[in-house]
Design an enzyme around this catalytic site. Structure first.
Site, PDB file in Angstrom:
ATOM      1  N   ARG A  70      40.560  89.511  42.784  1.00  0.00           N
ATOM      2  CA  ARG A  70      40.390  88.641  43.980  1.00  0.00           C
ATOM      3  C   ARG A  70      39.280  89.300  45.122  1.00  0.00           C
ATOM      4  NH1 ARG A  70      43.817  87.440  49.515  1.00  0.00           N
ATOM      5  NH2 ARG A  70      42.570  85.911  50.129  1.00  0.00           N
ATOM      6  N   HIS A 114      37.023  84.966  54.248  1.00  0.00           N
ATOM      7  CA  HIS A 114      37.729  85.883  54.537  1.00  0.00           C
ATOM      8  C   HIS A 114      37.409  86.740  55.815  1.00  0.00           C
ATOM      9  CE1 HIS A 114      41.018  88.700  52.890  1.00  0.00           C
ATOM     10  NE2 HIS A 114      41.012  88.964  54.082  1.00  0.00           N
ATOM     11  N   GLU A 159      44.195  83.276  55.282  1.00  0.00           N
ATOM     12  CA  GLU A 159      45.242  83.362  56.204  1.00  0.00           C
ATOM     13  C   GLU A 159      44.554  82.862  57.651  1.00  0.00           C
ATOM     14  OE1 GLU A 159      45.801  87.528  56.955  1.00  0.00           O
ATOM     15  OE2 GLU A 159      46.894  87.695  54.911  1.00  0.00           O
ATOM     16  N   ASN A 288      50.146  85.646  50.928  1.00  0.00           N
ATOM     17  CA  ASN A 288      50.021  86.903  51.327  1.00  0.00           C
ATOM     18  C   ASN A 288      51.448  87.473  52.031  1.00  0.00           C
ATOM     19  OD1 ASN A 288      47.460  86.786  50.199  1.00  0.00           O
ATOM     20  ND2 ASN A 288      46.608  87.066  52.382  1.00  0.00           N
ATOM     21  N   TYR A 290      53.654  90.817  53.268  1.00  0.00           N
ATOM     22  CA  TYR A 290      53.775  92.380  53.645  1.00  0.00           C
ATOM     23  C   TYR A 290      55.091  92.678  54.285  1.00  0.00           C
ATOM     24  CZ  TYR A 290      48.904  92.473  52.882  1.00  0.00           C
ATOM     25  OH  TYR A 290      47.610  92.493  52.487  1.00  0.00           O
ATOM     26  N   GLU A 347      48.129  88.625  48.063  1.00  0.00           N
ATOM     27  CA  GLU A 347      48.175  89.873  48.688  1.00  0.00           C
ATOM     28  C   GLU A 347      49.482  90.378  49.001  1.00  0.00           C
ATOM     29  OE1 GLU A 347      45.775  90.664  52.248  1.00  0.00           O
ATOM     30  OE2 GLU A 347      44.305  89.298  51.812  1.00  0.00           O
TER      31      GLU A 347
END
Length: 444
Positions: A70, A114, A159, A288, A290, A347
């Site tokens: 990606r 991005h 995002e 994504n 985290y 991600e």
């Protein structure tokens, strides 16, 4: 994207460098860094010098057995001022990159945006201006025409919460605006741009698949107190539902509309037909992830009225708690509330204080554990019926980590920025071996 893909991810501004070469224009991140908003005065040059070292990096990917890569395209490299004819040298770079991926048996997953908006468009209002929606649609058509015969999988935005809330609300990311009315307008315009591009993609009968990537969290209350529960619901509404609901339901969440209008003022960015335009059928949702958030009510926050509370968990070099079970919870929630749309983990990764000590491999056992446990969390969701189609580690390379500059290392490959030498970390070798064992059946 019917077979499970094991990959890694990067973003153009974080790795390419060459910010003044071959006709590339200035982006908002060039300006943001040049005006002192990044740690240590770091800028996007040379980053990982990927613009010149892309063949080496593709060979590195092949040696790790990556099935997918990606990457994002730098809008200012293709349209230096964000409008008008394409810069041929910019498009040629990405065509060579994609051809190199395909020659090595690696599937490209291309992100149109991005965060590197051409600065010229920001000077005209950026994502807070409705005009940028049409500029983005024009840019997307240029890219589809140039690369659509090679790229099968597309992401419109990465995002949009960060683009809007952190770029125009808190101002901690480019363009550094602190105006919540403009932030909400920016959030709507990113979603509208996404919807118009997906609609155009379909209407043109283009081959391939298209989706959007959202950074999503699990918002938990620090206590059972009503005010803390309400604070967690506001965080979920701001970070998750404000984007998921328009995309999948064609409406903004009523509780957040009322809350924002009480704190910020009328939400006037939405025009007739916008929500219908945003709600386009998607081939997949990029996620994504985290960390989760634990919050309490706090009057000192100017908008959401909450603050984060430390969690009983290990933390990464970013200070982010490591809670793999939250990823399973998030994936199950998406299916429950929005249907069983195919999901790609676009991600997932962690920053640690990695050190190049002269050995042939950089030891990063905490990252190995992080990846192992989060992949296991994805597998638990798949076992319960969530349709996950791929997993992309963030990130392939240590890189320019936005406002933290080169201080934070997320890569599974160490980059010595002084020499541009690449050194495998233990996590890269672990991931290589994992892919080799699980290549045919996903993670099962």
């Amino acid at each position: 994207m019917t077979e499970f893909v094991w990959g890694a991810a990067t973003a153009a501004f974080q790795i390419e460098g060459a910010t003044h070469e071959d006709g590339r224009g200035e982006s908002i991140w060039d300006r943001f860094a040049a005006t002192g908003h990044v740690a240590n005065g770091d800028t996007g040059d040379p980053a990982c010098d990927h613009y010149h070292r892309w063949r080496e990096d593709l060979d590195l990917m092949r040696s790790l057995g990556l099935q997918g890569y990606r990457f994002s395209l730098a809008w200012p490299r293709i349209q230096p001022d964000g409008r008008g004819p394409a810069n041929a040298k910019g498009l040629d770079f990405y065509r060579r990159l994609v051809e190199g991926l395909l020659e090595r048996g690696i599937r490209p997953l291309a992100t149109l945006y991005h965060w590197d908006l051409p600065q010229t468009l920001q000077d005209e209002g950026g994502w807070a201006s409705r005009e940028v929606v049409h500029r983005f649609a024009e840019y997307a058509e240029i890219v589809f025409d140039a690369l659509g015969d090679l790229v099968g999988d597309w992401i419109t935005h990465n995002e949009p919460w960060v683009t809007s809330h952190l770029g125009y609300g808190t101002g901690v990311k480019a363009p550094g605006v602190r105006d919540w009315s403009r932030a909400l307008a920016a959030s709507h315009h990113t979603l509208l741009a996404h919807g118009l591009v997906v609609h155009s993609f379909r209407e043109a009968g283009r081959a391939g698949r298209i989706g959007i990537t959202l950074d999503l969290t699990v918002a938990n209350a620090a206590s059972d107190a009503d005010e803390d529960v309400a604070a967690a619901l506001r965080l979920d509404g701001s970070h998750n539902r404000w984007f998921l609901d328009p995309i999948f339901r064609g409406s903004y969440p009523e509780d957040m509309l009322a809350y924002y209008e009480s704190r910020i003022g009328p939400f006037e960015a939405v025009h007739d037909g916008d929500l219908e335009a945003i709600r386009q059928p998607l081939d997949f949702l990029g996620v994504n992830f985290y960390r989760p958030n634990l919050v309490r009510a706090a009057s000192e926050d100017g908008v959401l009225g909450l603050s984060e509370v430390p969690q009983a968990a290990e933390v990464t070099a970013m200070g982010w708690p490591v809670v793999p079970a939250a990823l399973t919870e998030l994936l199950l929630r998406i299916r429950r509330d929005y249907g069983n749309i195919p999901v790609v983990i676009t991600e997932n990764g962690a920053a640690y204080d990695d050190v190049l000590d002269g050995g042939s491999v950089v030891e990063d056992e905490p990252r190995v554990a992080y990846l192992h446990d989060h992949i296991a969390a994805v597998e638990r969701a798949r076992e319960q019926g969530v349709d996950v189609r791929g997993y992309y580690v963030w990130s392939l390379l240590d890189n320019f980590e936005w406002e933290w500059g080169y201080e934070k290392r997320f890569g599974i490959v160490f980059v010595d920025f002084a020499t541009q030498r690449r050194v495998f970390k233990r996590s890269a070798l672990w991931y290589r071996d994992w892919i080799a064992r699980h290549a045919n059946g996903g993670g099962r």
